[in-house]
Design a protein around this motif. Structure first.
Motif, PDB file in Angstrom:
ATOM      1  N   ILE A   1       3.756  10.721  94.748  1.00 10.33           N
ATOM      2  CA  ILE A   1       3.788   9.961  93.497  1.00 10.33           C
ATOM      3  C   ILE A   1       4.466   8.610  93.719  1.00 10.33           C
ATOM      4  O   ILE A   1       3.936   7.561  93.352  1.00 10.33           O
ATOM      5  CB  ILE A   1       4.501  10.761  92.386  1.00 10.33           C
ATOM      6  CG1 ILE A   1       3.665  11.982  91.985  1.00 10.33           C
ATOM      7  CG2 ILE A   1       4.772   9.873  91.170  1.00 10.33           C
ATOM      8  CD1 ILE A   1       4.395  12.981  91.101  1.00 10.33           C
TER       9      ILE A   1
ATOM     10  N   CYS B   1       5.038  16.261  96.892  1.00  7.16           N
ATOM     11  CA  CYS B   1       4.412  15.744  95.673  1.00  7.16           C
ATOM     12  C   CYS B   1       5.192  14.557  95.120  1.00  7.16           C
ATOM     13  O   CYS B   1       4.607  13.546  94.737  1.00  7.16           O
ATOM     14  CB  CYS B   1       4.304  16.836  94.613  1.00  7.16           C
ATOM     15  SG  CYS B   1       2.997  18.018  94.936  1.00  7.16           S
TER      16      CYS B   1
ATOM     17  N   THR C   1      -3.798   6.016  86.679  1.00  7.13           N
ATOM     18  CA  THR C   1      -2.798   7.090  86.732  1.00  7.13           C
ATOM     19  C   THR C   1      -3.382   8.436  87.165  1.00  7.13           C
ATOM     20  O   THR C   1      -2.630   9.333  87.513  1.00  7.13           O
ATOM     21  CB  THR C   1      -2.086   7.262  85.371  1.00  7.13           C
ATOM     22  OG1 THR C   1      -3.061   7.543  84.360  1.00  7.13           O
ATOM     23  CG2 THR C   1      -1.305   6.012  85.009  1.00  7.13           C
TER      24      THR C   1
ATOM     25  N   ILE D   1       7.884  14.466  86.946  1.00  7.57           N
ATOM     26  CA  ILE D   1       7.979  13.167  86.282  1.00  7.57           C
ATOM     27  C   ILE D   1       9.315  13.048  85.559  1.00  7.57           C
ATOM     28  O   ILE D   1      10.005  12.022  85.665  1.00  7.57           O
ATOM     29  CB  ILE D   1       6.798  12.955  85.305  1.00  7.57           C
ATOM     30  CG1 ILE D   1       5.459  12.955  86.046  1.00  7.57           C
ATOM     31  CG2 ILE D   1       6.991  11.676  84.493  1.00  7.57           C
ATOM     32  CD1 ILE D   1       5.273  11.851  87.064  1.00  7.57           C
TER      33      ILE D   1
ATOM     34  N   TRP E   1       4.165  19.436  87.228  1.00  8.93           N
ATOM     35  CA  TRP E   1       3.990  17.990  87.289  1.00  8.93           C
ATOM     36  C   TRP E   1       4.876  17.292  86.252  1.00  8.93           C
ATOM     37  O   TRP E   1       5.545  16.307  86.560  1.00  8.93           O
ATOM     38  CB  TRP E   1       2.522  17.640  87.073  1.00  8.93           C
ATOM     39  CG  TRP E   1       2.249  16.184  87.002  1.00  8.93           C
ATOM     40  CD1 TRP E   1       2.076  15.332  88.045  1.00  8.93           C
ATOM     41  CD2 TRP E   1       2.143  15.392  85.818  1.00  8.93           C
ATOM     42  NE1 TRP E   1       1.849  14.057  87.571  1.00  8.93           N
ATOM     43  CE2 TRP E   1       1.896  14.076  86.208  1.00  8.93           C
ATOM     44  CE3 TRP E   1       2.226  15.685  84.455  1.00  8.93           C
ATOM     45  CZ2 TRP E   1       1.725  13.041  85.305  1.00  8.93           C
ATOM     46  CZ3 TRP E   1       2.062  14.666  83.550  1.00  8.93           C
ATOM     47  CH2 TRP E   1       1.811  13.357  83.976  1.00  8.93           C
TER      48      TRP E   1
ATOM     49  N   ILE F   1      -2.145  10.149  90.364  1.00 16.06           N
ATOM     50  CA  ILE F   1      -0.891  10.898  90.462  1.00 16.06           C
ATOM     51  C   ILE F   1      -0.786  11.972  89.382  1.00 16.06           C
ATOM     52  O   ILE F   1       0.294  12.467  89.118  1.00 16.06           O
ATOM     53  CB  ILE F   1       0.341   9.970  90.393  1.00 16.06           C
ATOM     54  CG1 ILE F   1       0.349   9.151  89.107  1.00 16.06           C
ATOM     55  CG2 ILE F   1       0.420   9.093  91.636  1.00 16.06           C
ATOM     56  CD1 ILE F   1       1.641   8.424  88.833  1.00 16.06           C
TER      57      ILE F   1
ATOM     58  N   LEU G   1      -2.734  16.144  92.359  1.00 13.80           N
ATOM     59  CA  LEU G   1      -1.660  16.719  93.173  1.00 13.80           C
ATOM     60  C   LEU G   1      -1.817  18.222  93.361  1.00 13.80           C
ATOM     61  O   LEU G   1      -1.084  18.838  94.140  1.00 13.80           O
ATOM     62  CB  LEU G   1      -0.300  16.413  92.545  1.00 13.80           C
ATOM     63  CG  LEU G   1       0.076  14.938  92.495  1.00 13.80           C
ATOM     64  CD1 LEU G   1       1.351  14.753  91.689  1.00 13.80           C
ATOM     65  CD2 LEU G   1       0.241  14.369  93.883  1.00 13.80           C
TER      66      LEU G   1
END
Length: 105
Positions: free
Chosen positions: A11, A7, A26, A45, A41, A29, A34
């Motif tokens: 990204i 993942c 966006t 990030i 997630w 991603i 995903l």
């Protein structure tokens, strides 16, 4: 390979491709695309931002424990590009997975 790293790689790879465009969608991603939880997630990030692979994200933590992640200005950094470049095994896996996806789509 671990799904977490797949993942993260996806990204970063998507952000690398987005460098050619003035606008970036966006949703390519987000956690829906995903197929991971919003919490997982958000942590991806946050981790990538913490180590310097991405920038332009706004992460807000609230007293109740919830976290808000704003990625509208997200972009890959030089360190993120170096990660992609150095991670040749993941590149091969990603390309194989995309090939399999194309075959079964």
């Amino acid at each position: 390979m671990n799904d977490n790293f797949k993942c993260i790689y996806k990204i970063l790879k998507t952000l690398e491709k987005a460098m050619d465009y003035s606008e970036f969608d966006t949703s390519q991603i987000d956690y829906h695309s995903l197929e991971v939880s919003k919490e997982r997630w958000s942590r991806y990030i946050e981790m990538m931002s913490d180590v310097g692979y991405i920038k332009g994200v706004k992460i807000t933590s609230y007293i109740n424990g919830e976290t808000s992640v704003d990625i509208k200005d997200i972009r890959i950094t030089l360190k993120g590009l170096e990660y992609l470049s150095e991670n040749t095994i993941m590149q091969r896996l990603y390309k194989s997975a995309m090939g399999v996806k194309d075959l079964i789509s």
